[in-house]
Design a protein around this motif. Structure first.
Motif, mmCIF file in Angstrom:
data_model
loop_
_atom_site.group_PDB
_atom_site.id
_atom_site.type_symbol
_atom_site.label_atom_id
_atom_site.label_comp_id
_atom_site.label_asym_id
_atom_site.label_seq_id
_atom_site.Cartn_x
_atom_site.Cartn_y
_atom_site.Cartn_z
ATOM 1 N N VAL A 193 0.833 -1.213 0.000
ATOM 2 C CA VAL A 193 0.000 0.000 0.000
ATOM 3 C C VAL A 193 0.865 1.261 0.000
ATOM 4 O O VAL A 193 0.468 2.298 -0.540
ATOM 5 N N PHE A 196 1.348 1.851 -3.480
ATOM 6 C CA PHE A 196 0.132 2.416 -4.088
ATOM 7 C C PHE A 196 0.105 3.933 -3.886
ATOM 8 O O PHE A 196 -0.219 4.695 -4.792
ATOM 9 N N LEU A 227 -6.132 3.894 -10.913
ATOM 10 C CA LEU A 227 -5.387 3.537 -9.700
ATOM 11 C C LEU A 227 -6.320 3.420 -8.490
ATOM 12 O O LEU A 227 -6.249 2.451 -7.728
ATOM 13 N N THR A 231 -6.728 -0.087 -6.655
ATOM 14 C CA THR A 231 -6.143 -0.225 -5.306
ATOM 15 C C THR A 231 -7.211 -0.575 -4.275
ATOM 16 O O THR A 231 -6.927 -1.254 -3.293
ATOM 17 N N ARG A 232 -8.443 -0.105 -4.508
ATOM 18 C CA ARG A 232 -9.530 -0.490 -3.583
ATOM 19 C C ARG A 232 -9.718 -2.006 -3.600
ATOM 20 O O ARG A 232 -9.975 -2.629 -2.581
ATOM 21 N N ALA A 235 -6.207 -3.744 -2.177
ATOM 22 C CA ALA A 235 -5.952 -3.605 -0.733
ATOM 23 C C ALA A 235 -6.719 -4.680 0.036
ATOM 24 O O ALA A 235 -6.255 -5.186 1.055
ATOM 25 N N ARG A 244 -3.777 -6.005 -9.653
ATOM 26 C CA ARG A 244 -2.324 -5.825 -9.500
ATOM 27 C C ARG A 244 -1.663 -5.491 -10.844
ATOM 28 O O ARG A 244 -0.698 -4.731 -10.909
ATOM 29 N N ILE A 247 -2.403 -1.882 -11.658
ATOM 30 C CA ILE A 247 -1.609 -0.982 -10.804
ATOM 31 C C ILE A 247 -0.158 -0.940 -11.293
ATOM 32 O O ILE A 247 0.472 0.118 -11.339
ATOM 33 N N ILE A 342 -7.304 2.255 1.967
ATOM 34 C CA ILE A 342 -6.233 1.320 1.569
ATOM 35 C C ILE A 342 -5.240 1.096 2.712
ATOM 36 O O ILE A 342 -4.443 0.167 2.671
#
Ligand code: NZQ
Ligand code: ZN
Length: 394
Positions: A193, A196, A227, A231-232, A235, A244, A247, A342
């Protein structure tokens, strides 16, 4: 679009689950001796080391082992690497790891045959190599910095009292990078994270500058939205390949010079983050997370139009019946909520900033005359104090 720019990015990318299959062919382009640079051992535990060594053997290379590149790589370590390069007449530095290992490899590449003092020449005076350099290739295992497709080399020199970035030209970019999202699945949640947030920070550092209508901002907004969405998911479920992979791709484009075309850039959050990193050795992305909201809330009024745009185009804030200040503040509240969701560290005390070392951090901050406002030293203190009392992790 404003200004004049050259866009030239020579890094060849191999992306996807089969990306490693291309390593052997790439290795054929270089001489017989390869320095294999890596970090503290994660690549030995997750099998990436074995896969890379197998490719090196098949390609008939002599391997020079260069282990132990630490997070926030030090200038001392760069000097050790330079010696290995000279002693073994290394033809290629293959960096396998995250930003630290790749940044380190570029530093070694530029410094090994440098006839002047490299720290002074590159990181302090921001000069460019005039000596022979060694090609760098990379296999990325941790997503965030963008080092896999840029010339950045951020090095910590505790003796000198600075953590400084040097952005080398295209000749020092990795010649090739293997990007396999599966390789990042073993990164611990905290590091993941932090990476991220580092990506988001790179996007924001380049977005919050300038007043012109600029295509680059529209590209940037698209990357931010992708992103935030991915990422939500990641995470909560780090094994989600699709998230992934998105990202990883976003991180590369976030800092490979595309987003600075026609833009000035800010980068003050990174300067404060580097000073925290220098003093506490905290994880890069977390240092940025701890100071971003105090910084942006301070400069919001100076770049109000862009913070309004950020709120509407990135976070979907509705402007009806609200003042510009209200819309902009809502955008930053959305950013804050996402950061909490996150799970990044938003309090610099948790990273080791104390009343005792605060002044040392303040003194190590480079104040850049760019972005929407050039900070005063007192404002740096204010931002750091705000960050020390920020929300604490549960
Ligand atoms: O050392 P190992 O054992 O490999 O463990 C690393 C390290 O502890 C671990 N890790 C990496 N891949 C892994 C893994 N653990 C399990 N599985 C894997 N697949 O993660 C830890 C952090 O690695 P590091 O390389 O330090 O992280 P990151 O990629 O965030 O790099 C941070 C450095 O890059 C600089 C930062 O300042 C910091 O020094 N930056 C470089 C930039 C550039 N080149 O443009 C820009 C950035 O803003 C940033 O400043
Ligand atoms: Zn960064």
């Amino acid at each position: 679009m404003q200004g004049n720019f050259i866009y030239h990015n020579p890094t060849k990318l191999y992306f996807g689950e089969d990306a490693m299959n291309h390593l052997i062919d790439e290795l054929k382009n270089y001489g017989p001796t390869v320095m294999l640079s890596y970090g503290g051992g994660s690549i030995k535990r997750n099998g990436i080391y074995d896969a890379v060594v197998a490719a090196l053997k098949t390609a008939g290379k002599t391997v020079v082992e260069d282990a132990g590149v630490m997070p926030n790589p030090t200038y001392e370590k760069v000097q050790e690497g330079c010696q290995l390069v000279r002693e073994n007449k290394v033809d290629l530095i293959l960096a396998v790891g995250g930003g630290s290992t790749i940044d380190y490899a570029k530093g070694v590449s530029a410094s090994a045959y440098c006839e002047e003092e490299p720290w002074e020449k590159y990181w302090v005076k921001q000069g460019n190599p005039t000596c022979q350099t060694v090609p760098v290739g990379s296999v990325l295992t941790m997503v965030g910095t963008g080092s896999e497709m840029n010339g950045g080399s951020v090095i910590t020199n505790r003796k000198a009292g600075f953590k400084l970035g040097k952005v080398f030209g295209p000749a020092l970019y990795p010649k090739f990078t293997i990007l396999n999202p599966r390789f990042t699945m073993t990164v611990p949640q905290y590091q993941m994270v932090a990476g991220f947030f580092d990506i988001m920070s790179h996007l924001m550092e380049q977005y919050f500058a300038g007043k012109a209508d600029c295509t680059t901002d529209y590209i940037n907004e698209g990357l931010m939205r992708s992103l935030i969405h991915a990422t939500r998911i990641a995470a909560k479920n780090p094994q989600d390949y699709e998230a992934r992979a998105n990202i990883m791709w976003t991180a590369t484009w976030a800092l490979n010079t595309l987003l600075k075309c026609g833009k000035g850039g800010d980068w003050e959050v990174h300067q404060i983050g580097h000073a925290i990193g220098l003093v506490t050795d905290a994880t890069h992305g977390m240092t940025l997370a701890s100071v971003s909201l105090p910084y942006y809330r301070l400069v919001m009024h100076d770049g109000l139009h862009q913070f309004v745009r950020f709120a509407q185009n990135v976070w979907g804030v509705r402007p009806e019946g609200k003042s510009d200040e209200q819309v902009a503040s809502e955008g930053l509240a959305c950013l804050e909520n996402w950061m909490k969701e996150i799970g990044v560290v938003m309090n610099s005390s948790e990273l080791g900033v104390t009343e005792e070392n605060l002044q040392q951090v303040v003194d190590a901050v480079l104040i850049l005359p760019v972005g929407y406002r050039t900070l005063t030293r007192d404002e740096v203190v204010y931002i750091l104090r705000q960050s020390m009392s920020g929300p604490r992790a549960n």
